[in-house]
Structure formats: structure tokens, C-alpha cells
Design an enzyme around this catalytic site. Structure first.
Site, PDB file in Angstrom:
ATOM      1  N   THR A 166      38.629  28.882  18.649  1.00  0.00           N
ATOM      2  CA  THR A 166      36.700  28.604  19.641  1.00  0.00           C
ATOM      3  C   THR A 166      36.319  26.725  20.113  1.00  0.00           C
ATOM      4  O   THR A 166      35.867  26.737  21.044  1.00  0.00           O
ATOM      5  CB  THR A 166      35.810  28.622  18.690  1.00  0.00           C
ATOM      6  OG1 THR A 166      35.598  29.200  17.766  1.00  0.00           O
ATOM      7  CG2 THR A 166      34.804  28.037  19.503  1.00  0.00           C
ATOM      8  N   THR A 185      29.587  32.237  20.816  1.00  0.00           N
ATOM      9  CA  THR A 185      29.738  31.320  20.420  1.00  0.00           C
ATOM     10  C   THR A 185      30.410  30.433  20.717  1.00  0.00           C
ATOM     11  O   THR A 185      31.531  31.018  21.237  1.00  0.00           O
ATOM     12  CB  THR A 185      30.239  31.871  18.346  1.00  0.00           C
ATOM     13  OG1 THR A 185      29.437  32.851  18.354  1.00  0.00           O
ATOM     14  CG2 THR A 185      30.505  30.909  17.661  1.00  0.00           C
ATOM     15  N   ASP A 209      33.453  14.841  13.594  1.00  0.00           N
ATOM     16  CA  ASP A 209      33.889  14.187  15.166  1.00  0.00           C
ATOM     17  C   ASP A 209      32.292  13.918  14.980  1.00  0.00           C
ATOM     18  O   ASP A 209      32.229  13.711  16.459  1.00  0.00           O
ATOM     19  CB  ASP A 209      34.709  15.471  15.500  1.00  0.00           C
ATOM     20  CG  ASP A 209      34.417  16.063  16.098  1.00  0.00           C
ATOM     21  OD1 ASP A 209      33.626  17.167  14.686  1.00  0.00           O
ATOM     22  OD2 ASP A 209      33.932  17.470  17.034  1.00  0.00           O
ATOM     23  N   LYS A 225      27.514  19.125  21.224  1.00  0.00           N
ATOM     24  CA  LYS A 225      26.298  19.027  20.189  1.00  0.00           C
ATOM     25  C   LYS A 225      26.174  17.577  19.559  1.00  0.00           C
ATOM     26  O   LYS A 225      27.949  17.315  20.167  1.00  0.00           O
ATOM     27  CB  LYS A 225      26.739  20.391  19.769  1.00  0.00           C
ATOM     28  CG  LYS A 225      27.657  20.400  19.132  1.00  0.00           C
ATOM     29  CD  LYS A 225      28.146  21.714  17.742  1.00  0.00           C
ATOM     30  CE  LYS A 225      28.960  21.556  17.247  1.00  0.00           C
ATOM     31  NZ  LYS A 225      29.999  22.839  17.860  1.00  0.00           N
ATOM     32  N   LYS A 266      41.677  18.327  21.173  1.00  0.00           N
ATOM     33  CA  LYS A 266      40.917  19.438  22.695  1.00  0.00           C
ATOM     34  C   LYS A 266      40.756  18.475  23.922  1.00  0.00           C
ATOM     35  O   LYS A 266      40.809  17.319  23.669  1.00  0.00           O
ATOM     36  CB  LYS A 266      39.838  19.824  21.895  1.00  0.00           C
ATOM     37  CG  LYS A 266      38.877  19.047  21.499  1.00  0.00           C
ATOM     38  CD  LYS A 266      37.739  19.591  20.917  1.00  0.00           C
ATOM     39  CE  LYS A 266      36.587  18.137  20.284  1.00  0.00           C
ATOM     40  NZ  LYS A 266      35.106  18.925  19.389  1.00  0.00           N
ATOM     41  N   SER A 298      37.139  18.901  13.898  1.00  0.00           N
ATOM     42  CA  SER A 298      36.061  18.970  12.768  1.00  0.00           C
ATOM     43  C   SER A 298      35.423  18.635  11.936  1.00  0.00           C
ATOM     44  O   SER A 298      35.838  17.306  11.338  1.00  0.00           O
ATOM     45  CB  SER A 298      35.321  19.928  14.163  1.00  0.00           C
ATOM     46  OG  SER A 298      33.669  20.015  13.928  1.00  0.00           O
ATOM     47  N   HIS A 299      34.704  19.817  11.369  1.00  0.00           N
ATOM     48  CA  HIS A 299      34.496  19.641  10.612  1.00  0.00           C
ATOM     49  C   HIS A 299      35.454  19.329   9.186  1.00  0.00           C
ATOM     50  O   HIS A 299      35.047  20.024   7.782  1.00  0.00           O
ATOM     51  CB  HIS A 299      33.353  20.122  10.233  1.00  0.00           C
ATOM     52  CG  HIS A 299      32.880  21.744  10.337  1.00  0.00           C
ATOM     53  ND1 HIS A 299      33.532  21.817  11.911  1.00  0.00           N
ATOM     54  CD2 HIS A 299      33.675  23.057  10.123  1.00  0.00           C
ATOM     55  CE1 HIS A 299      33.869  23.396  11.945  1.00  0.00           C
ATOM     56  NE2 HIS A 299      33.879  24.340  11.273  1.00  0.00           N
ATOM     57  N   ASP A 357      29.588  16.217  15.905  1.00  0.00           N
ATOM     58  CA  ASP A 357      28.437  16.963  16.661  1.00  0.00           C
ATOM     59  C   ASP A 357      28.353  17.863  15.980  1.00  0.00           C
ATOM     60  O   ASP A 357      27.072  18.404  16.372  1.00  0.00           O
ATOM     61  CB  ASP A 357      29.636  17.641  17.841  1.00  0.00           C
ATOM     62  CG  ASP A 357      31.084  17.812  17.096  1.00  0.00           C
ATOM     63  OD1 ASP A 357      30.733  18.164  16.089  1.00  0.00           O
ATOM     64  OD2 ASP A 357      31.778  19.100  18.105  1.00  0.00           O
ATOM     65  N   ARG A 358      28.172  17.910  14.678  1.00  0.00           N
ATOM     66  CA  ARG A 358      27.199  18.506  13.520  1.00  0.00           C
ATOM     67  C   ARG A 358      26.527  18.123  12.910  1.00  0.00           C
ATOM     68  O   ARG A 358      26.646  16.748  13.033  1.00  0.00           O
ATOM     69  CB  ARG A 358      28.198  19.634  12.955  1.00  0.00           C
ATOM     70  CG  ARG A 358      28.855  21.053  13.510  1.00  0.00           C
ATOM     71  CD  ARG A 358      29.903  21.684  12.009  1.00  0.00           C
ATOM     72  NE  ARG A 358      30.391  22.211  13.136  1.00  0.00           N
ATOM     73  CZ  ARG A 358      30.776  23.671  12.315  1.00  0.00           C
ATOM     74  NH1 ARG A 358      30.448  23.675  11.306  1.00  0.00           N
ATOM     75  NH2 ARG A 358      31.516  24.557  12.986  1.00  0.00           N
ATOM     76  N   ASP A 407      29.258  15.783  10.281  1.00  0.00           N
ATOM     77  CA  ASP A 407      30.584  16.411  10.994  1.00  0.00           C
ATOM     78  C   ASP A 407      31.325  15.419  11.034  1.00  0.00           C
ATOM     79  O   ASP A 407      31.050  14.582  10.947  1.00  0.00           O
ATOM     80  CB  ASP A 407      30.428  17.553  10.717  1.00  0.00           C
ATOM     81  CG  ASP A 407      30.851  17.578  12.887  1.00  0.00           C
ATOM     82  OD1 ASP A 407      30.584  16.378  12.948  1.00  0.00           O
ATOM     83  OD2 ASP A 407      31.890  18.504  13.331  1.00  0.00           O
ATOM     84  N   GLU A 447      23.444  26.210  18.053  1.00  0.00           N
ATOM     85  CA  GLU A 447      24.399  26.933  17.300  1.00  0.00           C
ATOM     86  C   GLU A 447      23.584  27.469  16.347  1.00  0.00           C
ATOM     87  O   GLU A 447      22.723  26.520  15.385  1.00  0.00           O
ATOM     88  CB  GLU A 447      25.478  26.835  17.458  1.00  0.00           C
ATOM     89  CG  GLU A 447      26.049  27.565  18.562  1.00  0.00           C
ATOM     90  CD  GLU A 447      27.753  26.762  19.090  1.00  0.00           C
ATOM     91  OE1 GLU A 447      28.331  28.259  19.172  1.00  0.00           O
ATOM     92  OE2 GLU A 447      28.234  25.903  18.782  1.00  0.00           O
ATOM     93  N   GLU A 448      23.998  27.831  15.602  1.00  0.00           N
ATOM     94  CA  GLU A 448      22.757  28.786  13.385  1.00  0.00           C
ATOM     95  C   GLU A 448      24.142  27.736  13.037  1.00  0.00           C
ATOM     96  O   GLU A 448      24.434  27.089  12.093  1.00  0.00           O
ATOM     97  CB  GLU A 448      23.000  29.960  13.259  1.00  0.00           C
ATOM     98  CG  GLU A 448      24.858  30.651  13.694  1.00  0.00           C
ATOM     99  CD  GLU A 448      26.273  29.947  12.893  1.00  0.00           C
ATOM    100  OE1 GLU A 448      25.563  29.580  12.064  1.00  0.00           O
ATOM    101  OE2 GLU A 448      26.528  30.305  13.844  1.00  0.00           O
ATOM    102  N   SER A 449      25.238  27.177  13.773  1.00  0.00           N
ATOM    103  CA  SER A 449      26.550  26.632  12.780  1.00  0.00           C
ATOM    104  C   SER A 449      26.286  24.982  12.331  1.00  0.00           C
ATOM    105  O   SER A 449      26.740  24.320  12.568  1.00  0.00           O
ATOM    106  CB  SER A 449      27.839  26.833  12.960  1.00  0.00           C
ATOM    107  OG  SER A 449      28.054  26.870  14.518  1.00  0.00           O
ATOM    108  N   ARG A 509      32.409  36.679   9.512  1.00  0.00           N
ATOM    109  CA  ARG A 509      31.344  35.777   9.578  1.00  0.00           C
ATOM    110  C   ARG A 509      29.466  36.216   9.391  1.00  0.00           C
ATOM    111  O   ARG A 509      30.107  37.448  10.068  1.00  0.00           O
ATOM    112  CB  ARG A 509      30.860  34.631  10.793  1.00  0.00           C
ATOM    113  CG  ARG A 509      31.989  33.406  10.385  1.00  0.00           C
ATOM    114  CD  ARG A 509      30.992  32.185  11.035  1.00  0.00           C
ATOM    115  NE  ARG A 509      32.044  30.841  11.268  1.00  0.00           N
ATOM    116  CZ  ARG A 509      32.807  30.059  10.545  1.00  0.00           C
ATOM    117  NH1 ARG A 509      33.111  30.273   9.136  1.00  0.00           N
ATOM    118  NH2 ARG A 509      33.858  29.724  11.390  1.00  0.00           N
TER     119      ARG A 509
END
Ligand code: G1P
Ligand code: ZN
Length: 547
Positions: free
Chosen positions: A18, A348, A283, A380, A130, A117-118, A285-286, A281, A367-369, A500
């Protein structure tokens, strides 16, 4: 300086998911592994332009184990491949949104972000790399596919022989003729935030005694949060906790949700809860936001932000449109309808918002995440969401729970939850999804537990701007009245498969707005288990993580 061309062999299993390539750290540290992937990136995006001039890139990461070493390798490879200049965050640190901002601000040809990420970090945990494009956003699927293909055929990579660049020293460095500019990772980003939000109003709110807890989870947003929230906005010292990025995130799982940010949740639901709590998170972004005694689901957060964004100077002119990923609840769609603006539903992954943002179709996405963001960058942005909430709170002078309650009365409530079943044997998860897919055609028109199924498909998306088609993005089963469940397999896990299950139920109100979400959703959860045969296929009765 000597450029070495090293023979290498393709390494299997480097398919990026993703968001970029994530693997266990020892895999990334393995013989030629990082080098292979980085060379594949450079081979695909090119390090020299059509006129033969070297390109410019941004480089930074979330500070996890191997971050600093990997940065040196990437720099040596950029130099060997003919790049002209790389801008690196001091200490090889850049949050994902700050990297996106720098790419756009300096108009570079893209950037490399080192992060998983997380996912937890450390010698036996996860690492990731990435590539972001010149628009500041994640590489689209066609590009990541090309990179993957390249890793399967790669025969050599280029690297210069040189000492490490001193990434601790801000300023200009030379690496084999390539310029390395080490910059403060925070200042440009903080300056951008000042242009978007009403800092004086937020400062006044803090001066008036407003209390907050910002939990950076020992990950990258620590220095950003301290500079912006404590130094520039005047929040009390100690507002920002876990604010020093550590290679293993202090043993934390830096995923801002009620399960992993439990200390924050306990504080926010405790007797002396501050007015506002937030976490971000690995990095940066969340984000998760919480009021005193009031958890805000990411889907609701997106809807509230969309309904109130005009209260912040950067969005005073209103929103062009909004977008959400398909599994995200439809709460924001209702706001968009009321505002008379378009809402888009994408697969997603943040990369699907890029074209809509670039074309000026949407201003906010989510996003829901635990991902929310806007057209200010192409990722994000956790702290951005926290600051927009602070701006709204400063203007409305109401509590988070009062704002939520008013929102539901006005728009109705989309009860929502995600259930994750982790580390399932991949073949079992695949078989389950395949069996469910095969049944979809027969579902509409039938009834389960007194609920009428109205529609079922495997979500496919045609990008309205470039026409590219993404298929099999998640099975969705819809019920009369706006309820539904969605099932898909994660594209970011590093161990087996993660299933999920997303469940949603709409209640128009004004009655029935204050139930516990798990209770309100129980019938749909049961139906999803039954129809998909989760236990039969996977042996799992219940989820590992509920958000
Ligand atoms: C997960 C989230 C998705 C997000 C991605 C990157 O991907 O579900 O919304 O864009 O992480 O942060 P998944 O593991 O579901 O493929
Ligand atoms: Zn992240």
C-alpha cells in the site's frame, strides 16, 4: 571519487504494498537488499534529466533503527547515479508530511522516505523505504509496479566510495560532487502550519488554561510537536510527551489508536483529563484525536474537520471537495452533500488522492486508518489534523464531546468500527476472500438477521483524471438504510495476512445517537462473520485489534 558498480542478484519478494516497501529490518540490512531496492527506484525514476543534468531529491526518515545508516547508503548511491543535489533532514529525520512539503517547496524531482510508518522499529522489527514523486505524493501504482519489476531483473547497482556525510551538521556538504544540503527538519513545516491556522487564537486558548496532551509515541513528530505546540503556541511545558524519537520507539508500537496509545486513552478518560489529547504515528502522517471522555473515530474526525474547516484561515474560502477511502465511513459524504461540494470514494491508500488533489477537485481527504490531510501536502498529516482541531476548538469554544454531539444531531451518526485479524496464514485468508467473492452475486435482495442486502461487489475504481483502473480493492456488502461491511486484506503487513473487517451503520437521529459503537454494530459484525465464514477459514473467533 570512486564509483563502484557492484554486481548483484535479484532478491525475491520485494513487492511494494500500500505504501512503499516494508520488511523486517534484518531483511533490509541483508546483503545488497536495500541497495537493490534503491537502485530499482533510481532506475525507474531516473537520476538525470533529459538534458543530462542531475536531479534533486529530498531524503529523510522517521528515525527508526537503521535509519541513519540507510541514509548514508542512499546518499552514496544517489551520488554514484549522477544526482545533483539531495536535501536531507538533520539527523536523517523528516516526518512523511514534512518530506512531502519540502519536495513541493523546493520543487525537487521527488524524495525517498525511510519509514515503516506505524509498524514497530528496532533490530528485529520493521524498516521501510518509499519514493514520493515531484508532486510530493506517494509513487502511483504504475511506478511502484515498475520498481518491483526492476528488482526482479536487477544485475548491478552503483555506489561511491566515501566517508559518511555529517548529517548532524546543518549546511552544505559535498559527496563525490553531489551537493548534500542538511536542513532543519522542522522549520519549513512549522512555517507552513502558521500560514494555515490561526496561531494567535490557539495561543490565546492555551493562555486561557486549555490543557492538552500530545503523545508522539517516541517517534518522529516529537521535535515538530515541541516546536509548534509548546514553543510557538505556548502550551504548557510537558504537554508533548514521548517527544524524543528513538530507534526502537522506546518499545512502543507507534500506531495512534485506542489499543496502542492506551496511556493517552487512560489519561483522556481519567478523572483529571485534559481538554484535548492527540497521538501520531512512527512517521507522523497518522493521528488520533480524543476529547475529555470522548474518543473521535477517524471517520468522524474527517467529517467534523470538513464541516468546520472554514474556521481556519487556510480554508476560509471553503472546500473544493472531499475524498475518502472506500472503507472509511460515509459521515463525510453527508457533510459534503450539505455543503454542496463533491465527495469522492477511492481505494485504500493515500496515493489514490493525489490526482484529485493535483487537479483541484478536493481540499480535504481522509481514511478510517487514522489518516487525514489536505491539499497543503500530498500525504496525510498527523500534526496538521491536530492543529486544525485546535483551531476549531479555539474558535467554537466548545468541548470535543459537545462538537461531536452537535455534529451527529445535524448529520446523523455513522457508527463505525474496524476489526483486524492479524498474522493469518496467507493461503487461508486468500481462500476466505475468494469464497466470499464467489457468493457476491447471490446476496443482493436476500435478507439476514432481518436486514435486507441491497448491493455487493468487489470495489473497483477508475481514476476520474487519468482513467487508470484498480480492481479488487475490497469486498463490500451493503444493507438497506446505509449499513454495510467491507472486507479486504492489508497491503502493509510484514507477517502473513491481515484481514480487515470494516462495519458501519447509519442512524439518522435525533434518537439513538449515543450507543456504544460495538453494540450498535453487533448485528452487522455477526452477519459478516457468518457470510464470510471467518472462523471456518481462519480459525479466528474474534479480532486482535478493534478500532
Ligand atoms: C493501511 C491502512 C490504509 C493506509 C495504509 C498506509 O493499509 O489501512 O488506510 O493508507 O495503511 O498508512 P493496509 O494495511 O490496510 O493495506
Ligand atoms: Zn505513517
Amino acid at each position: 571519487m570512486k564509483i563502484n558498480t557492484i554486481s548483484t542478484k535479484p532478491i525475491a519478494g520485494q513487492k511494494p504494498g500500500t505504501s512503499g516497501l516494508r520488511k523486517k529490518t534484518p531483511v533490509f540490512m541483508g546483503h545488497h537488499y536495500l541497495e537493490n531496492f534503491v537502485q530499482a527506484i533510481f532506475d525507474v525514476v531516473g537520476t538525470v534529466d533529459g538534458q543530462g543534468a542531475g536531479k534533486t531529491f529530498v531524503l529523510g526518515g522517521d528515525g527508526r533503527y537503521f535509519n541513519a545508516q540507510a541514509a548514508q547508503v542512499i546518499l552514496r548511491m544517489a551520488a554514484a547515479n549522477g544526482a545533483r543535489r539531495v536535501i536531507v533532514g538533520q539527523g536523517a529525520i523528516l516526518s512523511t508530511p514534512a518530506a512531502s512539503h519540502l519536495i513541493r517547496l523546493i520543487k525537487t524531482d521527488g524524495g525517498i522516505i525511510m519509514s515503516a510508518s506505524h509498524n514497530p522499529g528496532g533490530p528485529t522489527e520493521d524498516f521501510g523505504v518509499k519514493f514520493n514523486m515531484a508532486n510530493g505524493g506517494p509513487a502511483p501504482e504504475a511506478v511502484t509496479e515498475a520498481m518491483y519489476k526492476r528488482t526482479t531483473e536487477i544485475a548491478e547497482y552503483k555506489i561511491v566510495e566515501a566517508q559518511d556525510v555529517d548529517l548532524g551538521r546543518i549546511g552544505r556538504h559535498d559527496l563525490g560532487g553531489m551537493i548534500v544540503d542538511v536542513v532543519d527538519p522542522v522549520s519549513d513545516y512549522a512555517a507552513q502550519m502558521e500560514t494555515l491556522f490561526d496561531f494567535p487564537a490557539i495561543r490565546a486558548m492555551f493562555q486561557g488554561g486549555f490543557r492538552m496532551r500530545m503523545d508522539s509515541m517516541c517517534a518522529v513528530t516529537g521535535p515538530y510537536a515541541i516546536e509548534i505546540i509548546e514553543n510557538r503556541l505556548g502550551a504548557a511545558k510537558g504537554t508533548c510527551v514521548n517527544a524524543v524519537p528513538l530507534p526502537d520507539f522506546g518499545g512502543m508500537h507507534p500506531d495512534p489508536n485506542p489499543t496502542w496509545a492506551k496511556a493517552l486513552m487512560d489519561e483522556m478518560f481519567g478523572p483529571d483529563a485534559p481538554d484535548f489529547g492527540a497521538a501520531s504515528d512512527g512517521d507522523g502522517d497518522r493521528n488520533m484525536v480524543v476529547g475529555a471522555g470522548a474518543y473521535v473515530s477517524p471517520s468522524d474526525s474527517l467529517a467534523v474537520l470538513a464541516a468546520n474547516a472554514h474556521l481556519a484561515p487556510g480554508y476560509a474560502g471553503g472546500l473544493l471537495g472531499v475524498a475518502r477511502s472506500m472503507p472509511t465511513s460515509a459521515a463525510v459524504d453527508r457533510v459534503a452533500a450539505a455543503l454542496g461540494i463533491a465527495s469522492y470514494e477511492t481505494p485504500t491508500g493515500w496515493k489514490f488522492f493525489g490526482n484529485l488533489l493535483d487537479a483541484g477537485k478536493v481540499t480535504l481527504c481522509g481514511e478510517e486508518s487514522f489518516g487525514t490531510g489536505s491539499d497543503h501536502v500530498r500525504e496525510k498529516d498527523g500534526l496538521w489534523a491536530v492543529l486544525l482541531w485546535l483551531n476549531i476548538l479555539a474558535v467554537r469554544k466548545q468541548s470535543v464531546s459537545a462538537i461531536l454531539a452537535e455534529h451527529w444531531v445535524k448529520f446523523g451518526r455513522n457508527y463505525y468500527s474496524r476489526h483486524d485479524f492479524e498474522a493469518i496464514e496467507a493461503s487461508k485468508a486468500d481462500a476466505m476472500i475468494a469464497a466470499l467473492r464467489a457468493r457476491l452475486g447471490g446476496l443482493p435482495g436476500t435478507e439476514v438477521e432481518g436486514m435486507q442486502m441491497t448491493y455487493a461487489d468487489d470495489f473497483a475504481y477508475t481514476d476520474p483524471l487519468d482513467g487508470s483502473v484498480s480492481k479488487a480493492q475490497g469486498v463490500r456488502v451493503m444493507f438497506a438504510g446505509g449499513s454495510r461491511f467491507v472486507m479486504r486484506l492489508s497491503g502493509t503487513g510484514t507477517e502473513g495476512a491481515t484481514l480487515r473487517l470494516y462495519v458501519e451503520r447509519y442512524v439518522a437521529g435525533p434518537e439513538g445517537l449515543d450507543h456504544d459503537p460495538q453494540e450498535a454494530l453487533a448485528p452487522i459484525i455477526r452477519v459478516a462473520h457468518e457470510l464470510a465464514g471467518i472462523e471456518g477459514f481462519t480459525g479466528r473467533k474474534g479480532p486482535d485489534v478493534v478500532t
